[in-house]
Design a protein around this motif. Structure first.
Motif, PDB file in Angstrom:
ATOM      1  N   GLU A  52      38.169 111.539  30.110  1.00 18.49           N
ATOM      2  CA  GLU A  52      37.769 112.112  28.828  1.00 18.49           C
ATOM      3  C   GLU A  52      37.839 113.631  28.838  1.00 18.49           C
ATOM      4  OE1 GLU A  52      33.959 110.564  27.823  1.00 18.49           O
ATOM      5  OE2 GLU A  52      34.729 108.582  27.224  1.00 18.49           O
ATOM      6  N   ARG A  53      37.525 114.250  29.961  1.00 21.60           N
ATOM      7  CA  ARG A  53      37.509 115.710  30.008  1.00 21.60           C
ATOM      8  C   ARG A  53      38.851 116.323  30.356  1.00 21.60           C
ATOM      9  NH1 ARG A  53      33.088 113.531  30.112  1.00 21.60           N
ATOM     10  NH2 ARG A  53      31.095 114.510  29.583  1.00 21.60           N
ATOM     11  N   VAL A  54      39.643 115.607  31.117  1.00 21.64           N
ATOM     12  CA  VAL A  54      40.931 116.156  31.549  1.00 21.64           C
ATOM     13  C   VAL A  54      42.056 115.783  30.589  1.00 21.64           C
ATOM     14  CG1 VAL A  54      42.631 116.168  33.422  1.00 21.64           C
ATOM     15  CG2 VAL A  54      40.191 116.166  33.957  1.00 21.64           C
ATOM     16  N   VAL A  91      40.111 115.072  25.771  1.00 23.95           N
ATOM     17  CA  VAL A  91      39.711 116.243  24.978  1.00 23.95           C
ATOM     18  C   VAL A  91      40.913 117.116  24.626  1.00 23.95           C
ATOM     19  CG1 VAL A  91      38.339 118.350  25.000  1.00 23.95           C
ATOM     20  CG2 VAL A  91      37.343 116.222  25.836  1.00 23.95           C
ATOM     21  N   THR A 141      35.209 114.143  18.284  1.00 22.49           N
ATOM     22  CA  THR A 141      35.846 114.289  19.601  1.00 22.49           C
ATOM     23  C   THR A 141      35.306 113.259  20.577  1.00 22.49           C
ATOM     24  OG1 THR A 141      36.148 116.659  19.217  1.00 22.49           O
ATOM     25  CG2 THR A 141      36.282 115.877  21.490  1.00 22.49           C
ATOM     26  N   LYS A 142      34.011 113.037  20.570  1.00 20.32           N
ATOM     27  CA  LYS A 142      33.415 112.030  21.467  1.00 20.32           C
ATOM     28  C   LYS A 142      33.922 110.638  21.131  1.00 20.32           C
ATOM     29  CE  LYS A 142      28.951 110.044  22.847  1.00 20.32           C
ATOM     30  NZ  LYS A 142      29.286 110.033  24.289  1.00 20.32           N
ATOM     31  N   CYS A 145      37.474 110.276  22.308  1.00 20.39           N
ATOM     32  CA  CYS A 145      37.569 110.102  23.763  1.00 20.39           C
ATOM     33  C   CYS A 145      37.261 108.662  24.161  1.00 20.39           C
ATOM     34  CB  CYS A 145      36.613 111.063  24.461  1.00 20.39           C
ATOM     35  SG  CYS A 145      37.063 112.806  24.317  1.00 20.39           S
ATOM     36  N   TYR A 200      34.819 109.373  32.959  1.00 21.92           N
ATOM     37  CA  TYR A 200      34.288 110.736  32.842  1.00 21.92           C
ATOM     38  C   TYR A 200      35.396 111.759  33.067  1.00 21.92           C
ATOM     39  CZ  TYR A 200      31.391 114.838  33.823  1.00 21.92           C
ATOM     40  OH  TYR A 200      30.836 116.091  33.806  1.00 21.92           O
ATOM     41  N   VAL A 201      36.212 111.538  34.091  1.00 22.38           N
ATOM     42  CA  VAL A 201      37.304 112.475  34.393  1.00 22.38           C
ATOM     43  C   VAL A 201      38.374 112.407  33.316  1.00 22.38           C
ATOM     44  CG1 VAL A 201      39.096 113.053  36.067  1.00 22.38           C
ATOM     45  CG2 VAL A 201      36.836 112.329  36.863  1.00 22.38           C
TER      46      VAL A 201
END
Length: 441
Positions: free
Chosen positions: A94-96, A99, A167-168, A171, A91-92
């Motif tokens: 993929e967003r940090v 993306v 994008t998903k 990731c 989770y961290v």
């Protein structure tokens, strides 16, 4: 009576205390019965003939502290917190990391048409079916007062809203790429100096009394924790068209890792994981480039992946790994339940390899004759991939209808103008005739 190792009994007693302690005071007879059942299950599950070759008992696998660590089933308990840790790290990550990286590489999401708000259709979509049949479309058309075509268009747009963006998918591929790369490099570094890496006969020398190195222990725990995290998050991940095969692969892999660790097939198990990680790195990196529309680099990398996959999964895996577990191991011990179960899991994996190899060869065939990889036959296409094609056809059909409508209007306008001209000419001629009639008379 044959009993499992003392440590296994202690772990069984610990689980018994955890699950039955709240009922001790209120239902003492239930606690006594449950204890007997737990003890019976513990003895049945860890029977020596299931896990060890004939003539070898649990006492023969005991190692002194200076000899190293013998694999115990209770060691696998740490894979569950590791799985949740992997989910949080993903989770961290993929967003940090993923993306921003997707934006740097130029990954673009497709703009999708939003379905209008229709409560009855929305309820049917969520509760009944995402793809209604023709009788259901007819019934919905009567309920909502919309045409069947509009009902079908609404469901198509609604399905496309739930489809994952590029994008998903980027990731997810980048997360798996990072893990497989790290696991492969770590596994290769821990195995390259071992004798069984070069000579698979050494996997069975001294079996089952073989100590497990710390590096191989963590290699096992991390791999099993990662696949367990994939299985726990399979419902929220991108659903691909080989979804069932992927679930079977994850379950077979978990059983294979868990059983091979408990039966101390650790040496050959590390080779199995290393072979699988080698080609998965290239597959995930090719997916990342595919979503970033780096077409030429992606196609070239896919060809490299196809070669590595076919060699590692259809040559190295059956000829080196399965051969040593199925035939070479018989030179060191007699077959038992664990021998048959372990080889059955390996053959299940090999069957999946053949299935995926068939899909990959289809793509390579398209690449050779058409010059590009049109789509990922193995796992890059989702299970509802036809929706986009239907949407494109629908847009094309609507555009053709608009063009035909415009052409019809133009032809009608031309016919109208011709008709007006004809009427005007007739009126003019009639006036000329009428003006000449008196003179003729």
């Amino acid at each position: 009576m044959r009993l499992p190792p003392p440590r296994l009994c202690a772990s069984g007693e610990l689980l018994l205390r955890l699950f039955l302690s709240p009922h001790r005071r209120t239902f003492p007879h239930l606690h006594h019965r449950s204890a007997e059942r737990m003890e019976w299950l513990n003895e049945w599950l860890w029977r020596e003939e299931y896990w060890l070759p004939p003539g070898i008992g649990w006492k023969d696998t005991h190692l002194d502290e200076d000899q190293g660590h013998f694999p115990l089933p209770r060691d696998l308990l740490c894979t569950l917190p590791l799985a949740f840790t992997f989910i949080v790290l993903r989770y961290v990550f993929e967003r940090v990391v993923a993306v921003p990286l997707s934006r740097c590489l130029g990954v673009k999401d497709r703009i999708r048409i939003q379905a209008p708000s229709v409560p009855k259709l929305e309820a049917f979509y969520k509760q009944t079916s995402r793809q209604p049949s023709q009788p259901e479309v007819l019934a919905l058309s009567k309920q909502c007062g919309l045409s069947q075509r509009k009902i079908q268009t609404w469901f198509r747009h609604r399905r496309n809203q739930d489809r994952p963006d590029n994008t998903k998918k980027f990731c997810e591929a980048s997360w798996r790429f990072v893990f497989y790369l790290t696991a492969f490099l770590g596994g290769l570094g821990s195995l390259i100096d071992t004798p069984w890496f070069w000579d698979q006969t050494e996997c069975w020398r001294g079996y089952p009394k073989q100590a497990v190195a710390t590096a191989h222990y963590w290699y096992y725990m991390l791999e099993m924790g990662f696949y367990l995290s994939l299985l726990l998050s399979v419902s929220v991940d991108v659903k691909r068209k080989d979804f069932k095969e992927q679930v079977i692969h994850h379950i077979a892999t978990l059983f294979l890792i868990g059983f091979s660790y408990c039966a101390n097939y650790v040496r050959v198990g590390t080779l199995v994981m290393l072979v699988h990680d080698s080609s998965d790195i290239l597959l995930e990196s090719a997916k990342m480039l595919h979503y970033a529309v780096w077409t030429r680099t992606c196609d070239s990398l896919f060809v490299v992946f196809a070669v590595v996959f076919l060699v590692s999964r259809l040559v190295v895996f059956p000829c080196r790994v399965i051969h040593t577990t199925l035939l070479v191991s018989l030179d060191f011990y007699q077959p038992f339940f664990g021998y048959y179960f372990f080889n059955a899991l390996l053959l299940v994996l090999q069957a999946l390899h053949i299935f995926w190899a068939y899909l990959i060869l289809r793509m390579v065939n398209k690449f050779i004759f058409k010059g590009k990889v049109e789509r990922d036959e193995r796992s890059d296409e989702e299970s509802e991939a036809d929706d986009n094609e239907d949407e494109d056809k629908e847009h094309k059909k609507e555009a053709d209808e608009v063009d035909s409508g415009q052409k019809t209007e133009r032809s009608n306008s031309k016919l109208t103008s011709l008709a007006h001209n004809c009427v005007l000419n007739n009126l003019t001629n009639q006036r000329n005739i009428n003006s000449r009639m008196p003179k003729a008379r």
